[in-house]
Design a protein around this motif. Structure first.
Motif, short mmCIF file in Angstrom:
data_model
loop_
_atom_site.label_atom_id
_atom_site.label_comp_id
_atom_site.label_asym_id
_atom_site.label_seq_id
_atom_site.Cartn_x
_atom_site.Cartn_y
_atom_site.Cartn_z
N MET A 192 8.07 -15.03 3.44
CA MET A 192 6.86 -14.98 3.30
C MET A 192 6.42 -16.98 3.42
O MET A 192 6.59 -17.43 3.20
CB MET A 192 5.36 -14.79 3.13
N ILE A 193 6.99 -16.74 1.51
CA ILE A 193 6.51 -18.30 0.92
C ILE A 193 8.16 -19.41 1.99
O ILE A 193 7.42 -20.24 1.66
CB ILE A 193 6.87 -18.31 -0.41
N LYS A 194 9.54 -18.73 2.28
CA LYS A 194 9.94 -19.42 2.84
C LYS A 194 9.53 -20.02 3.96
O LYS A 194 9.96 -21.39 4.80
CB LYS A 194 11.97 -19.12 3.66
N ASN A 195 8.64 -19.62 5.00
CA ASN A 195 7.78 -19.20 6.30
C ASN A 195 6.57 -20.46 5.93
O ASN A 195 5.97 -20.44 7.66
CB ASN A 195 8.02 -18.36 7.35
N GLU A 196 6.62 -20.41 4.85
CA GLU A 196 5.14 -21.72 4.55
C GLU A 196 3.71 -20.70 4.70
O GLU A 196 2.30 -20.90 5.54
CB GLU A 196 4.89 -22.57 4.72
N CYS A 197 3.79 -19.48 4.41
CA CYS A 197 2.54 -18.53 5.34
C CYS A 197 2.19 -17.77 3.86
O CYS A 197 2.71 -16.48 3.55
CB CYS A 197 2.82 -17.36 6.17
N PRO A 198 1.83 -18.44 2.63
CA PRO A 198 1.82 -17.80 0.92
C PRO A 198 0.95 -15.92 1.09
O PRO A 198 -0.23 -16.19 2.38
CB PRO A 198 0.82 -18.93 0.81
N PRO A 199 1.52 -15.26 0.04
CA PRO A 199 0.21 -14.13 0.38
C PRO A 199 -1.23 -14.56 -0.31
O PRO A 199 -1.49 -14.98 -1.04
CB PRO A 199 1.16 -13.78 -0.61
N MET A 200 -2.13 -13.93 0.07
CA MET A 200 -3.86 -13.47 -0.37
C MET A 200 -3.41 -13.32 -1.68
O MET A 200 -2.60 -12.22 -2.30
CB MET A 200 -4.95 -12.58 0.77
N LYS A 203 1.07 -1.53 0.26
CA LYS A 203 0.17 0.43 0.21
C LYS A 203 0.83 1.15 -0.03
O LYS A 203 0.52 2.12 -0.71
CB LYS A 203 -0.51 -0.03 0.79
N HIS A 204 1.63 1.32 0.45
CA HIS A 204 2.99 2.40 1.11
C HIS A 204 4.30 2.37 -0.11
O HIS A 204 5.59 3.15 0.17
CB HIS A 204 3.29 2.38 2.35
N LYS A 205 3.98 1.59 -0.86
CA LYS A 205 4.87 1.45 -2.24
C LYS A 205 6.70 1.03 -2.08
O LYS A 205 7.51 1.56 -2.90
CB LYS A 205 4.65 2.74 -3.73
N LYS A 206 6.01 0.09 -0.99
CA LYS A 206 7.84 -0.39 -0.04
C LYS A 206 8.08 -1.54 -1.51
O LYS A 206 8.14 -2.44 -0.27
CB LYS A 206 8.03 -0.16 0.70
N VAL A 207 8.59 -1.02 -2.75
CA VAL A 207 8.66 -2.30 -3.58
C VAL A 207 9.81 -3.24 -2.65
O VAL A 207 9.58 -4.10 -3.15
CB VAL A 207 9.09 -1.17 -4.81
N HIS A 208 10.89 -2.37 -2.49
CA HIS A 208 12.11 -3.34 -1.97
C HIS A 208 11.90 -4.53 -1.27
O HIS A 208 12.28 -5.56 -0.81
CB HIS A 208 13.71 -2.39 -2.23
N GLU A 209 11.67 -3.52 0.16
CA GLU A 209 10.83 -4.23 1.20
C GLU A 209 9.87 -5.53 1.00
O GLU A 209 10.55 -6.57 1.72
CB GLU A 209 10.61 -2.82 2.31
N ALA A 210 8.92 -4.90 0.40
CA ALA A 210 7.66 -6.08 -0.30
C ALA A 210 8.37 -6.91 -1.27
O ALA A 210 8.15 -8.45 -0.78
CB ALA A 210 6.66 -4.90 -1.20
N GLY A 211 9.39 -7.10 -2.04
CA GLY A 211 9.95 -7.80 -2.37
C GLY A 211 10.66 -8.84 -1.74
O GLY A 211 10.71 -10.46 -1.84
N LYS A 212 11.90 -8.42 -0.63
CA LYS A 212 12.02 -9.02 0.15
C LYS A 212 10.94 -9.87 1.27
O LYS A 212 11.18 -11.06 1.63
CB LYS A 212 13.09 -8.23 1.36
N PHE A 213 9.93 -9.55 1.18
CA PHE A 213 9.32 -9.93 2.35
C PHE A 213 7.97 -10.79 2.36
O PHE A 213 8.18 -12.52 2.57
CB PHE A 213 8.29 -8.42 2.85
N PHE A 214 8.20 -10.94 0.47
CA PHE A 214 7.59 -11.45 -0.12
C PHE A 214 8.53 -13.23 -0.11
O PHE A 214 7.62 -13.94 0.10
CB PHE A 214 7.50 -12.21 -1.29
#
Length: 532
Positions: free
Chosen positions: A410-418, A396-407
């Motif tokens: 998420m998938i490493k921790n088996e918590c898939p994005p909605m 939502k706040h256009k944090k592209v780099h942080e969102a990519g790393k966090f994605f």
């Protein structure tokens, strides 16, 4: 003039209630228990008390033969004080609820219940004594809980049990409630008088009567002001206790009256000081402040309460955080959280999700990450909901780099994005010059069968079209058509506009793609007629 008449009527009502509570034969200044003052005909004398421990069974044989009681007034008084009194319970058992959910009962209680159900009331005492089962408080409570449909036998059992030992406060509450719910008002009032004589609760009878009436007035809905006016007049004769203030504070909480709640709370502290036994009242005033958006004041009270050893429990903090989530108040949420941790409480996953949700709504991703990292030290582990709140905040706040790393995390921790977060993230990555991450998110969705994918698919095609990556557009679009994914008309319109702007190579790519599109979506034939 109208206000004066209204106030006069209100004062008359209060005076009548005080007269009922405090009237005395020959001495109007001395208070008596309201439960002893149900009118009997024209008699002004209080009714005789039954013998402690045993409910009277002679149906008021002490009355004079020519005394006739006013049934209408008698029952209306019961209805007012008993049926309306749904929130107050004597000090020390505020969590008690009548007709609780069934629970496992003891073998002794089962035996007694079988005897009660199979024995006539007049022979019940002998049959119960023959069992040699001691009527312990737990046994008595189990039997009464399951005897609401057999009130006559329950009364006989209660009498029998009271002959050998003093009843507990819980048992008294059960028998009074049982009789009231079965409309057996006279035995009910006998039970109340016996209970007060026995001193089951260890509190003065007059304050118990005052509390009952205050609760009845408050339960009328929006009438805590009337209850307070009654209290102001009666408190000079009867000393209030913790339950008195609890009743008033719960009333102010229901009505959301912050000013009155603070005033009542101040008087309570002056009169009674601080005590963990009054926690229900403290919770009420704190929640009133929080809901009334006076959280700063609530935090000041909490700091004082912490120093007095009266910090409320985890439930209060959980409820307060829920309110702050609705109010989008991240600043006070963190302050409240710190007080909770300093008090030695262990937050659970739901509470962590609430505080992280508050921070994400405020766009405070840094503190959200702090709480995410902190969770493990309290034995709490994030779930998909936790991760998705933070991911949504980053997108939502256009944090592209942080969102990519966090994605990736998420998938490493088996918590898939909605799926909805994926669609927004794909659009954000194209806007933020990271198309490869957008394609990676799309590929993850297809490989892991996340659905629905329509919004993400269209976001991907629009992003590729805007970058004029028509060969990638064609490849992904054809795959989407094979998977029966719906391509929106607006997405196709963007491709049409790009065809006119980007020369022959773009037109060749578009024309080839549109042949495939039209083969699948004949409804768009008119829209794109004349392209080739």
């Amino acid at each position: 003039m109208k206000e004066s008449i209204k106030e006069s009527h209100r004062d008359m009502k209060i005076d009548k209630q005080i007269t009922t509570l405090c009237s005395l034969s020959g001495d109007k200044g001395k208070c008596q228990n309201i439960f002893f003052l149900i009118p009997i005909g024209n008699s002004k004398q209080p009714r005789t008390h039954p013998t402690p421990h045993v409910l009277t069974s002679n149906k008021y044989s002490h009355r004079k033969h020519n005394e006739q009681r006013d049934d209408t007034f008698f029952q209306s008084a019961h209805n007012f004080v008993l049926k309306k009194r749904v929130t107050w319970l004597p000090h020390g058992i505020n969590g008690y609820q009548t007709n609780p959910k069934p629970k496992e009962i003891s073998p002794d209680a089962k035996t007694l219940l079988q005897i009660i159900s199979a024995t006539a009331p007049h022979a019940l005492a002998a049959a119960l004594s023959a069992t040699a089962i001691p009527p312990t408080p737990d046994v008595v409570q189990d039997v009464l809980r399951l005897s609401y449909s057999n009130s006559s036998a329950a009364v006989e059992f209660f009498r029998w049990a009271g002959l050998t030992r003093k009843h507990s406060a819980h048992s008294w509450n059960l028998i009074v409630d049982l009789l009231g719910k079965n409309s057996k008002f006279e035995p009910m009032w006998d039970a109340i008088r016996s209970m007060r004589n026995e001193g089951a609760y260890g509190i003065p009878p007059d304050v118990a009567a005052m509390n009952a009436l205050l609760s009845a007035i408050c339960c009328e809905g929006g009438s805590t002001t009337l209850a307070l006016e009654f209290f102001e007049k009666i408190k000079v004769k009867i000393t209030p206790d913790g339950d008195t203030f609890m009743i008033l504070l719960e009333g102010w909480e229901r009505e959301g009256n912050v000013t009155k709640a603070k005033s009542t709370f101040g008087e309570m502290v002056v009169r009674l000081g601080w005590s963990p036994q009054n926690m229900v009242a403290y919770n009420s005033v704190l929640m009133t402040l929080v809901r009334g958006m006076e959280v700063e004041e609530a935090i000041k009270f909490l700091l004082v309460m912490k120093g007095k050893g009266c910090l409320p429990g985890l439930k209060f903090f959980s409820n307060a955080l829920d309110v702050l989530l609705k109010q989008n108040d991240s600043t006070h949420a963190i302050a409240l959280w710190d007080i909770m941790l300093d008090g030695g409480f262990m937050p659970n996953l739901m509470m962590y999700n609430t505080i992280i949700g508050i921070l994400c709504n405020a766009g405070d991703a840094d503190n959200a990450f702090r709480f995410l990292d902190e969770m493990v030290f309290y034995g709490v582990f994030a779930d998909s909901f936790t991760y998705n709140m933070i991911f949504q905040c980053l997108v939502k706040h256009k944090k592209v780099h942080e969102a990519g790393k966090f994605f990736i995390e998420m998938i490493k921790n088996e918590c898939p994005p909605m799926p909805s977060n994926c669609a927004a993230a794909i659009a954000m990555c194209f806007d933020g010059d990271d198309p490869e991450m957008a394609i990676e998110i799309w590929s993850y969705m297809i490989e892991n069968s996340l659905s629905p994918v329509d919004e993400s698919a269209n976001a991907l095609l629009i992003g590729l079209c805007n970058l004029r990556r028509f060969s990638d557009y064609r490849r992904f679009a054809e795959d989407m058509l094979d998977m029966k994914i719906k391509i929106h008309e607006s997405t196709m319109e963007k491709l049409k506009n790009a065809r006119y702007k980007d020369g022959r190579s773009a037109r060749d790519t578009c024309d080839s793609l549109w042949k495939s599109l039209l083969a699948n979506f004949t409804s768009f034939t008119g829209m794109f007629r004349g392209w080739w």
